[in-house]
Design a protein around this motif. Structure first.
Motif, PDB file in Angstrom:
ATOM      1  N   GLY A  89       8.464  -1.273  12.992  1.00  0.00           N
ATOM      2  CA  GLY A  89       9.570  -0.328  13.013  1.00  0.00           C
ATOM      3  C   GLY A  89      10.204  -0.064  11.662  1.00  0.00           C
ATOM      4  N   ASP A  90       9.822  -0.837  10.642  1.00  0.00           N
ATOM      5  CA  ASP A  90      10.475  -0.707   9.332  1.00  0.00           C
ATOM      6  C   ASP A  90       9.459  -0.693   8.184  1.00  0.00           C
ATOM      7  OD1 ASP A  90      12.251  -0.656   7.245  1.00  0.00           O
ATOM      8  OD2 ASP A  90      13.246  -2.545   7.754  1.00  0.00           O
ATOM      9  N   PRO A  91       8.792   0.440   7.977  1.00  0.00           N
ATOM     10  CA  PRO A  91       7.790   0.495   6.913  1.00  0.00           C
ATOM     11  C   PRO A  91       8.380   0.288   5.515  1.00  0.00           C
ATOM     12  CG  PRO A  91       8.152   2.683   7.844  1.00  0.00           C
ATOM     13  CD  PRO A  91       8.901   1.708   8.701  1.00  0.00           C
ATOM     14  N   ASP A  92       9.632   0.698   5.303  1.00  0.00           N
ATOM     15  CA  ASP A  92      10.235   0.549   3.976  1.00  0.00           C
ATOM     16  C   ASP A  92      10.464  -0.909   3.594  1.00  0.00           C
ATOM     17  OD1 ASP A  92      10.269   3.289   3.448  1.00  0.00           O
ATOM     18  OD2 ASP A  92      12.181   3.536   4.494  1.00  0.00           O
ATOM     19  N   SER A  93      10.610  -1.773   4.581  1.00  0.00           N
ATOM     20  CA  SER A  93      10.791  -3.202   4.309  1.00  0.00           C
ATOM     21  C   SER A  93       9.502  -3.999   4.442  1.00  0.00           C
ATOM     22  CB  SER A  93      11.844  -3.781   5.263  1.00  0.00           C
ATOM     23  OG  SER A  93      13.093  -3.163   5.048  1.00  0.00           O
ATOM     24  N   SER A  94       8.433  -3.339   4.838  1.00  0.00           N
ATOM     25  CA  SER A  94       7.151  -4.022   5.030  1.00  0.00           C
ATOM     26  C   SER A  94       6.433  -4.190   3.700  1.00  0.00           C
ATOM     27  CB  SER A  94       6.272  -3.226   6.001  1.00  0.00           C
ATOM     28  OG  SER A  94       6.839  -3.230   7.292  1.00  0.00           O
ATOM     29  N   ASN A  95       6.064  -5.421   3.399  1.00  0.00           N
ATOM     30  CA  ASN A  95       5.361  -5.709   2.146  1.00  0.00           C
ATOM     31  C   ASN A  95       4.031  -4.978   2.038  1.00  0.00           C
ATOM     32  OD1 ASN A  95       7.320  -7.390   1.021  1.00  0.00           O
ATOM     33  ND2 ASN A  95       6.566  -9.149   2.173  1.00  0.00           N
ATOM     34  N   LEU A  96       3.386  -4.710   3.160  1.00  0.00           N
ATOM     35  CA  LEU A  96       2.118  -3.985   3.122  1.00  0.00           C
ATOM     36  C   LEU A  96       2.314  -2.615   2.468  1.00  0.00           C
ATOM     37  CD1 LEU A  96      -0.888  -3.890   3.840  1.00  0.00           C
ATOM     38  CD2 LEU A  96      -0.233  -2.981   6.080  1.00  0.00           C
ATOM     39  N   MET A  97       3.360  -1.905   2.853  1.00  0.00           N
ATOM     40  CA  MET A  97       3.626  -0.589   2.254  1.00  0.00           C
ATOM     41  C   MET A  97       4.016  -0.722   0.789  1.00  0.00           C
ATOM     42  SD  MET A  97       2.733   1.485   4.516  1.00  0.00           S
ATOM     43  CE  MET A  97       2.951   2.809   3.347  1.00  0.00           C
ATOM     44  N   TRP A  98       4.759  -1.744   0.475  1.00  0.00           N
ATOM     45  CA  TRP A  98       5.174  -1.993  -0.916  1.00  0.00           C
ATOM     46  C   TRP A  98       3.944  -2.129  -1.810  1.00  0.00           C
ATOM     47  CZ3 TRP A  98       5.230  -6.114  -4.492  1.00  0.00           C
ATOM     48  CH2 TRP A  98       6.188  -6.032  -5.489  1.00  0.00           C
ATOM     49  N   LEU A  99       2.955  -2.876  -1.342  1.00  0.00           N
ATOM     50  CA  LEU A  99       1.720  -3.082  -2.109  1.00  0.00           C
ATOM     51  C   LEU A  99       0.863  -1.821  -2.163  1.00  0.00           C
ATOM     52  CD1 LEU A  99       0.779  -6.601  -0.707  1.00  0.00           C
ATOM     53  CD2 LEU A  99       1.726  -6.102  -2.968  1.00  0.00           C
ATOM     54  N   LEU A 100       0.752  -1.116  -1.039  1.00  0.00           N
ATOM     55  CA  LEU A 100      -0.085   0.084  -0.981  1.00  0.00           C
ATOM     56  C   LEU A 100       0.517   1.258  -1.756  1.00  0.00           C
ATOM     57  CD1 LEU A 100      -1.240   0.008   2.745  1.00  0.00           C
ATOM     58  CD2 LEU A 100      -2.538  -0.675   0.712  1.00  0.00           C
ATOM     59  N   GLU A 101       1.834   1.267  -1.895  1.00  0.00           N
ATOM     60  CA  GLU A 101       2.496   2.341  -2.635  1.00  0.00           C
ATOM     61  C   GLU A 101       2.687   2.001  -4.114  1.00  0.00           C
ATOM     62  OE1 GLU A 101       5.924   3.036  -0.151  1.00  0.00           O
ATOM     63  OE2 GLU A 101       4.765   4.393   1.139  1.00  0.00           O
ATOM     64  N   TRP A 102       2.158   0.883  -4.534  1.00  0.00           N
ATOM     65  CA  TRP A 102       2.170   0.469  -5.940  1.00  0.00           C
ATOM     66  C   TRP A 102       3.584   0.399  -6.498  1.00  0.00           C
ATOM     67  CZ3 TRP A 102      -2.495   2.843  -9.041  1.00  0.00           C
ATOM     68  CH2 TRP A 102      -3.680   2.519  -8.393  1.00  0.00           C
ATOM     69  N   ARG A 103       4.482  -0.234  -5.736  1.00  0.00           N
ATOM     70  CA  ARG A 103       5.872  -0.344  -6.174  1.00  0.00           C
ATOM     71  C   ARG A 103       6.108  -1.534  -7.090  1.00  0.00           C
ATOM     72  NH1 ARG A 103       9.120  -0.027  -0.710  1.00  0.00           N
ATOM     73  NH2 ARG A 103       7.508   1.047   0.434  1.00  0.00           N
ATOM     74  N   ALA A 105       4.353  -4.791  -9.813  1.00  0.00           N
ATOM     75  CA  ALA A 105       3.565  -4.954 -11.036  1.00  0.00           C
ATOM     76  C   ALA A 105       2.112  -4.567 -10.767  1.00  0.00           C
ATOM     77  CB  ALA A 105       3.646  -6.404 -11.506  1.00  0.00           C
ATOM     78  N   PRO A 106       1.396  -4.122 -11.804  1.00  0.00           N
ATOM     79  CA  PRO A 106      -0.002  -3.685 -11.620  1.00  0.00           C
ATOM     80  C   PRO A 106      -0.887  -4.707 -10.911  1.00  0.00           C
ATOM     81  CG  PRO A 106       0.764  -3.073 -13.792  1.00  0.00           C
ATOM     82  CD  PRO A 106       1.854  -3.910 -13.172  1.00  0.00           C
ATOM     83  N   GLU A 107      -0.641  -5.989 -11.116  1.00  0.00           N
ATOM     84  CA  GLU A 107      -1.493  -6.991 -10.467  1.00  0.00           C
ATOM     85  C   GLU A 107      -1.244  -7.085  -8.960  1.00  0.00           C
ATOM     86  OE1 GLU A 107       1.984  -9.129 -12.442  1.00  0.00           O
ATOM     87  OE2 GLU A 107       0.526  -7.639 -13.082  1.00  0.00           O
ATOM     88  N   THR A 108      -0.223  -6.381  -8.455  1.00  0.00           N
ATOM     89  CA  THR A 108       0.033  -6.359  -7.015  1.00  0.00           C
ATOM     90  C   THR A 108      -0.366  -5.039  -6.375  1.00  0.00           C
ATOM     91  OG1 THR A 108       2.312  -5.538  -7.222  1.00  0.00           O
ATOM     92  CG2 THR A 108       1.988  -7.939  -7.295  1.00  0.00           C
ATOM     93  N   HIS A 109      -0.883  -4.104  -7.154  1.00  0.00           N
ATOM     94  CA  HIS A 109      -1.311  -2.809  -6.624  1.00  0.00           C
ATOM     95  C   HIS A 109      -2.561  -2.999  -5.776  1.00  0.00           C
ATOM     96  CE1 HIS A 109       0.701  -0.482 -10.180  1.00  0.00           C
ATOM     97  NE2 HIS A 109       1.574  -1.132  -9.437  1.00  0.00           N
ATOM     98  N   MET A 110      -2.492  -2.555  -4.542  1.00  0.00           N
ATOM     99  CA  MET A 110      -3.627  -2.676  -3.639  1.00  0.00           C
ATOM    100  C   MET A 110      -4.139  -1.289  -3.270  1.00  0.00           C
ATOM    101  SD  MET A 110      -4.296  -5.805  -3.205  1.00  0.00           S
ATOM    102  CE  MET A 110      -3.511  -6.977  -4.282  1.00  0.00           C
ATOM    103  N   PRO A 111      -5.454  -1.194  -3.144  1.00  0.00           N
ATOM    104  CA  PRO A 111      -6.468  -2.222  -3.359  1.00  0.00           C
ATOM    105  C   PRO A 111      -6.627  -2.542  -4.847  1.00  0.00           C
ATOM    106  CG  PRO A 111      -7.497  -0.147  -2.686  1.00  0.00           C
ATOM    107  CD  PRO A 111      -6.026   0.068  -2.654  1.00  0.00           C
ATOM    108  N   LEU A 112      -6.717  -3.810  -5.121  1.00  0.00           N
ATOM    109  CA  LEU A 112      -6.744  -4.324  -6.488  1.00  0.00           C
ATOM    110  C   LEU A 112      -7.936  -3.764  -7.270  1.00  0.00           C
ATOM    111  CD1 LEU A 112      -5.283  -6.259  -8.406  1.00  0.00           C
ATOM    112  CD2 LEU A 112      -6.815  -8.060  -7.616  1.00  0.00           C
ATOM    113  N   GLY A 113      -7.642  -3.183  -8.414  1.00  0.00           N
ATOM    114  CA  GLY A 113      -8.684  -2.675  -9.295  1.00  0.00           C
ATOM    115  C   GLY A 113      -9.325  -1.378  -8.845  1.00  0.00           C
ATOM    116  N   LYS A 114      -8.787  -0.769  -7.807  1.00  0.00           N
ATOM    117  CA  LYS A 114      -9.339   0.485  -7.296  1.00  0.00           C
ATOM    118  C   LYS A 114      -8.256   1.545  -7.296  1.00  0.00           C
ATOM    119  CE  LYS A 114     -12.632  -1.967  -4.406  1.00  0.00           C
ATOM    120  NZ  LYS A 114     -13.033  -2.293  -3.055  1.00  0.00           N
ATOM    121  N   LYS A 115      -8.641   2.780  -6.954  1.00  0.00           N
ATOM    122  CA  LYS A 115      -7.639   3.842  -6.932  1.00  0.00           C
ATOM    123  C   LYS A 115      -6.725   3.678  -5.722  1.00  0.00           C
ATOM    124  CE  LYS A 115     -10.143   7.499  -4.553  1.00  0.00           C
ATOM    125  NZ  LYS A 115     -10.529   8.875  -4.590  1.00  0.00           N
TER     126      LYS A 115
END
Length: 136
Positions: A89-103, A105-115
């Motif tokens: 119910g809360d995508p803005d607080s979900s860590n999955l969205m945080w990582l997928l939206e590249w919010r 540091a670069p080392e936490t951007h998912m998928p790692l090393g890809k676009k």
């Protein structure tokens, strides 16, 4: 004469409007299909399979490092060694969205090393979380 001016004005309006609309469409990454309800198995799993499974399945590098197993619904909902990835119910607080939206540091951007995942893919996952992150 007046009729000719009206026709010319209308043609100009349509030409300019069409050009603007074409520019709007071509400047966006893609047009996403609207959905009534987002399904985990039909909509989310194909995205995870295509972009995340190579690292986040049992034995995968991402799974070993973070503890996140995206190969099952239970794995997604369990999260990582550090905590939950999805807050239903809360995508803005979900860590999955945080990582997928590249919010972060670069080392936490998912998928790692890809676009970055497409806007449509991220919107699909966001909608699924907003709708309660059901196992449907």
């Amino acid at each position: 004469m007046r009729r000719r001016l009206l026709v010319l004005g209308a043609a100009t309006f349509l030409a300019v409007g069409g050009s603007v609309a074409l520019e709007m469409i071509s400047s966006s990454d893609e047009v996403c299909a609207a959905q009534a309800k987002t399904s985990f198995s039909d909509d989310v799993v194909p995205i995870l399979t295509g972009h995340c499974y190579s690292c986040h399945t049992p034995g995968g590098q991402g799974s070993q490092k973070s503890g996140l197993d995206l190969s099952t619904y239970d794995g997604v909902m369990h999260g990582t060694k550090s905590g939950k990835m999805v807050i239903p119910g809360d995508p803005d607080s979900s860590n999955l969205m945080w990582l997928l939206e590249w919010r972060g540091a670069p080392e936490t951007h998912m998928p790692l090393g890809k676009k970055k995942l497409s806007t449509c893919d991220r919107d699909t996952i966001r909608a699924w979380i907003r709708e309660g992150a059901l196992n449907n």
